[in-house]
Design a protein around this motif. Structure first.
Motif, short mmCIF file in Angstrom:
data_model
loop_
_atom_site.label_atom_id
_atom_site.label_comp_id
_atom_site.label_asym_id
_atom_site.label_seq_id
_atom_site.Cartn_x
_atom_site.Cartn_y
_atom_site.Cartn_z
N ILE B 90 7.30 -5.85 -12.10
CA ILE B 90 7.88 -4.34 -11.77
C ILE B 90 6.59 -3.42 -12.95
O ILE B 90 7.21 -4.19 -13.99
CB ILE B 90 9.07 -4.19 -11.37
CG1 ILE B 90 9.89 -5.18 -10.38
CG2 ILE B 90 9.41 -2.28 -11.56
CD1 ILE B 90 9.18 -5.03 -8.46
N THR B 95 6.58 1.25 -8.70
CA THR B 95 7.31 0.98 -7.76
C THR B 95 7.61 1.25 -7.25
O THR B 95 8.88 2.52 -8.03
CB THR B 95 7.64 -0.44 -8.80
OG1 THR B 95 6.84 -1.32 -9.10
CG2 THR B 95 8.38 -1.38 -7.95
N THR B 97 11.77 1.06 -4.84
CA THR B 97 12.41 0.06 -4.99
C THR B 97 13.80 0.85 -4.26
O THR B 97 13.99 1.26 -4.70
CB THR B 97 13.59 -0.82 -6.30
OG1 THR B 97 11.33 -1.58 -6.52
CG2 THR B 97 14.07 -2.01 -5.90
N THR B 166 11.01 -4.06 -2.30
CA THR B 166 10.40 -3.43 -2.92
C THR B 166 8.59 -2.45 -2.70
O THR B 166 8.58 -3.91 -2.04
CB THR B 166 10.11 -4.35 -4.59
OG1 THR B 166 11.74 -3.84 -5.54
CG2 THR B 166 9.25 -3.73 -5.07
#
Lengths: 95, 258
Positions: B90, B95, B97, B166
């Motif tokens: 990450i 990212t 998520t 993710t």
């Protein structure tokens, strides 16, 4: 000693262990599988401790199966896959 | 119990300012338990990351997955989550998520595979409106023709389902390969020579800013399922902060599978 098995259509199943005499010791399962309830993980590790190193795949899978708690949910993991990884770890140690 | 419809639930959105990795892990546990106890409505939480992190799966071996020396060098925090699945690398801007905390009734009677696909049908639709034909690749990958987009994980806690995902918006592959140890066995199954080729990030596939993709996802969820604005309650945050300190920030938990 270290053994890995990628279940077809499943996840990576890893076993690290030591041999104490002719028995399995310090057995540690790991991998990117899904397993619930959480304590099923400790149950599987405990079932593998102290097994004779000569135990075959079928008997290892049976031992894992017998140790699973009620309502267990496995995704990408099976007793048979654990057994393959254990045998690979033992053979890696002997070779 | 029969399977419930998305519209049978009053969904709430939580989209807070960036938070530490250990706090994110703790919030997943606390919010799933709050939904299970009926103290919180079913919730979509969109994460913002305050720090780079490697998030390993519940049952992964820390030393088999992570080069801790490289992680320290790059100031990457390593945390273990409560769901199974694989390691995620990450970086805050790279990212996307999110977590869904739902009553278990939403996936009643479904196989694992069907439950994963059901929980992300709205994301597949959102990506479709951005020109990406995405689908579920069992067991738990979100993918398109160009390559893997993200990975999902689920857990049951009491009467609640935790489903979190993710997705890669962008990725520093060189750094990822320094920090994550990618097992040979796994790569042989995927039939690709390097982890780098497995992921094709959304930035390249859409050309859009990260925020635009997140906004489209939230809009799509709202239109399909209904979604009210919400926030974390003080009590939830306090419990999560305590859990982040005592459990998710501890070596005992992170190295529980050494």
């Amino acid at each position: 000693m270290h053994g890995e098995y990628k279940m077809p259509g499943g996840k990576l199943v890893v076993i690290d262990l030591a041999l104490r005499g002719d028995r399995l010791a310090d057995v540690q399962l790991s991998g990117d599988f899904f397993l619930e309830p959480d304590h099923a993980f400790a149950c599987i590790n405990a079932a593998l401790q102290n097994l004779p190193a000569a135990t075959d795949e079928l008997a290892i899978a049976a031992a894992v199966h017998a140790a699973l708690p009620a309502g267990v949910r496995m995704y990408g993991l099976s007793p048979e896959a654990v057994a393959v990884a254990v045998r690979r770890a033992v053979q890696a140690g002997i070779a | 119990m029969s399977r419930s419809d998305w519209r049978a639930h009053a969904w709430q959105l939580v989209h807070a300012a960036p938070q530490r990795p250990a706090l994110h892990m703790a919030l997943d546990e606390v919010l799933a338990d709050e939904v299970a106890a009926g103290r919180r409505p079913p919730t979509l939480r969109v994460w913002e990351w305050a720090a780079s992190a490697v998030v390993i799966g519940r049952f992964q071996s820390l030393r088999n997955e992570v080069d801790m020396e490289a992680a320290r060098r790059h100031r990457i925090q390593v945390v273990r989550r409560i769901t199974g699945g694989g390691a995620m690398f990450i970086e805050p801007g790279n990212t996307i998520t999110y977590s869904i905390y739902a009553p278990l009734s939403l996936v009643e009677g479904l196989s694992f595979q069907e439950a994963y696909a059901r929980m992300d049908a709205w994301v597949v639709e959102a990506l479709g409106t951005l020109g990406i034909r995405a689908w579920y690749q069992p067991l738990n990958d979100l993918t398109s023709e160009a390559g893997k987009i993200g990975g999902a994980a689920q857990a049951h806690r009491g009467g609640a389902l935790l489903h979190h995902v993710t997705m890669a918006y962008d990725i520093d592959t060189a750094k990822m390969l320094q920090v994550l140890r990618i097992g040979r066995e796994k790569l042989s199954d995927k039939g690709t020579p390097s982890a780098a080729k497995r992921v094709d990030p959304l930035r390249r596939q859409t050309g859009l800013p990260r925020e635009a993709i997140v906004a489209r996802m939230i809009d799509t969820f709202r239109r399909r399922h209904g979604l009210a604005e919400g926030a974390l309650r003080d009590e939830e945050l306090q419990r999560a902060a305590a859990l982040a300190q005592a459990k998710f920030g501890s070596a005992a938990w992170t190295a529980e599978v050494p």
